[in-house]
Design a protein around this motif. Structure first.
Motif, short mmCIF file in Angstrom:
data_model
loop_
_atom_site.label_atom_id
_atom_site.label_comp_id
_atom_site.label_asym_id
_atom_site.label_seq_id
_atom_site.Cartn_x
_atom_site.Cartn_y
_atom_site.Cartn_z
N ARG A 228 -52.25 59.47 -35.04
CA ARG A 228 -51.53 58.91 -34.12
C ARG A 228 -50.94 57.53 -33.75
N PRO A 229 -49.97 57.47 -33.17
CA PRO A 229 -48.87 56.31 -32.83
C PRO A 229 -50.03 54.57 -32.93
N ALA A 230 -49.33 54.06 -33.10
CA ALA A 230 -50.04 52.14 -33.08
C ALA A 230 -50.32 52.18 -31.64
N LEU A 231 -50.88 51.49 -31.09
CA LEU A 231 -51.39 51.00 -30.27
C LEU A 231 -50.35 50.39 -29.74
N PRO A 232 -50.12 49.67 -28.45
CA PRO A 232 -48.89 48.70 -28.00
C PRO A 232 -50.23 47.66 -27.13
N ALA B 79 -55.50 54.67 -23.91
CA ALA B 79 -55.06 54.35 -24.84
C ALA B 79 -55.65 54.41 -25.68
N THR B 80 -56.89 54.75 -25.78
CA THR B 80 -57.85 54.94 -26.09
C THR B 80 -58.44 56.25 -26.87
N THR C 198 -55.63 57.60 -27.26
CA THR C 198 -54.30 58.09 -27.60
C THR C 198 -53.41 57.55 -29.29
N TYR C 199 -53.79 56.34 -28.95
CA TYR C 199 -53.37 55.20 -29.73
C TYR C 199 -54.52 55.16 -31.60
N THR C 200 -53.49 54.34 -32.45
CA THR C 200 -54.98 54.24 -33.19
C THR C 200 -54.49 52.29 -33.37
N THR C 201 -55.42 52.02 -34.35
CA THR C 201 -54.98 51.04 -34.96
C THR C 201 -54.45 50.85 -36.63
N ASP D 25 -60.41 50.78 -35.13
CA ASP D 25 -60.35 51.51 -34.17
C ASP D 25 -61.94 51.81 -33.50
#
Length: 407
Positions: free
Chosen positions: A16-20, A59-60, A62-65, A71
């Motif tokens: 997954r993409p990185a969290l903005p 956000a939860t 869709t994204y990842t740390t 996460d």
């Protein structure tokens, strides 16, 4: 997944993409503070809150740390709290009107707009609402002393927590096979000794979770008091956890010994639910409804962490919190029957009964702990290291191995 398992970490992060961070963590809290400060009509508050809730869930999911443990931590502590804050502070309460600081009792409604926004932001982050007229119950006594004394006390706590966390994490790191659901049962005999060994493993993991939370709070409190940025009054940073001697029932374990960071949500939603259902306040049924509402809210918060790890895991934290609510209902039923029969002692139970209570809580925690811990290791959360550097594994254990090799 330890320090060296960089390939597995990279594979997880690539899914997954990185969290903005600013877009989905900072800005929503600012937006929520503005809504609270402006106090628009209820329909507008609800509409704005639904947009913020959508952003939190989006956000939860869709994204990842980049790592499972981060996460889960971010999903539950940040986004889980965000969801509960949005619902409480826009649906059930009007914080600028209903809340005030005890030492500065002037209504927040008379403050200039930017001051109200600042106070609203402080309310969002003041989880136990320390120093307000709605401070959470069972918060430890405030610190009485100078800033220097506070910082020295916190420094001692910090060192103890860091050493403790490093030791227990090092042990768990080298014994993952005792925690994995598919292998753990193979290493414990079906005997009392095997049960105690399994209980010790669960206890070590629970102690690690407790120490990690306490360490984070200590660092935040030291930074606030040392820099005087935000709320730098030592009295507004009481200990995070209560007295463990109170944990002679499961109810007291959660309601007195554990932290009270979520109690404002539990209190408002529990009372709201009882009122909607028309249940008389102060009754046994009212108490049970409020307990189950509290644990469902806690489950929702932690399930946000489930969701951030993977959508397939959403809801796996629920069983642990639902089980604890049932355990308290069992306790309360037994106590109600004992009271009716005239067998329940008034006030704090005598030492003998408290010892039996501690044994009961120990047995309960060692039984229910795997409901939470088991899937943590299955989903790789438990395999991540919390501390970025381990003196025990980097220095002490290699030195002991060299000494043993030369003996």
């Amino acid at each position: 997944m330890g320090y060296a398992d960089t390939d597995a970490i990279a594979e997880y992060a690539a899914r997954r993409p990185a969290l903005p961070f600013v877009t989905f963590v900072v800005l929503p809290d600012i937006a929520l503070a503005c809504i609270m400060a402006l106090r628009p009509p209820f329909a507008i508050r609800v509409g704005a809150s639904l947009l913020l809730l959508y952003a939190a869930f989006y956000a939860t999911a869709t994204y990842t740390t980049g790592t499972p443990v981060d996460d889960y931590s971010l999903g539950s502590t940040i986004f889980g709290n965000m969801v509960l804050n949005i619902m409480l502070l826009t649906w059930l309460t009007d914080p600028i009107k209903d809340f005030r600081y005890v030492k500065d009792p002037a209504p927040l409604t008379v403050r200039p707009l930017f001051k109200r926004i600042w106070y609203a932001f402080c309310i969002i982050r003041n989880y136990r609402l320390i120093g307000t007229n709605v401070q959470a119950a069972n918060v430890p006594a405030p610190f009485k002393g100078t800033r220097s004394q506070f910082l020295l006390r916190r420094l001692r706590q910090l060192l103890v927590c860091m050493v403790s966390l490093d030791l227990v994490e090092s042990w768990i790191h080298t014994h993952h096979h005792l925690y994995m659901p598919d292998t753990a049962h193979l290493h414990f005999a079906a005997t009392p000794l095997g049960y105690l060994a399994r209980s010790a493993c669960i206890g070590a993991w629970l102690f690690m979770c407790y120490t990690m939370l306490k360490l984070s709070y200590i660092v935040c409190s030291m930074l606030a008091v040392a820099t005087q940025i935000g709320n730098g009054d030592p009295e507004h940073w009481p200990d995070m956890f209560g007295t463990w001697s109170d944990a002679y029932t499961v109810r007291h374990l959660w309601g007195r010994a554990w932290h009270q960071n979520l109690r404002r949500h539990f209190s408002h939603w529990g009372k709201f639910t009882v009122r909607v259902l028309g249940i008389p306040r102060g009754t046994w049924l009212s108490s049970q409804v409020q307990i189950h509402v509290a644990f469902e809210l806690s489950a929702l918060l932690h399930c946000m962490g489930d969701l951030m790890i993977d959508r397939a895991h959403f809801g796996r934290s629920w069983a642990f919190f639902a089980a604890n609510a049932l355990a308290i209902t069992l306790e309360d039923t037994i106590f109600a029957l004992a009271k009716r029969a005239g067998l329940a002692p008034a006030g704090r139970p005598p030492l003998a009964l408290r010892v039996l209570g501690y044994l009961w809580v120990f047995v309960w925690c060692t039984w229910s702990g795997p409901l939470y811990q088991g899937w943590m290791f299955e989903s790789k959360v438990g395999l991540n290291d919390i501390l970025p550097y381990s003196p025990t594994r980097s220095i002490i254990l290699p030195a002991l191995q060299r000494i043993a090799g030369n003996a």
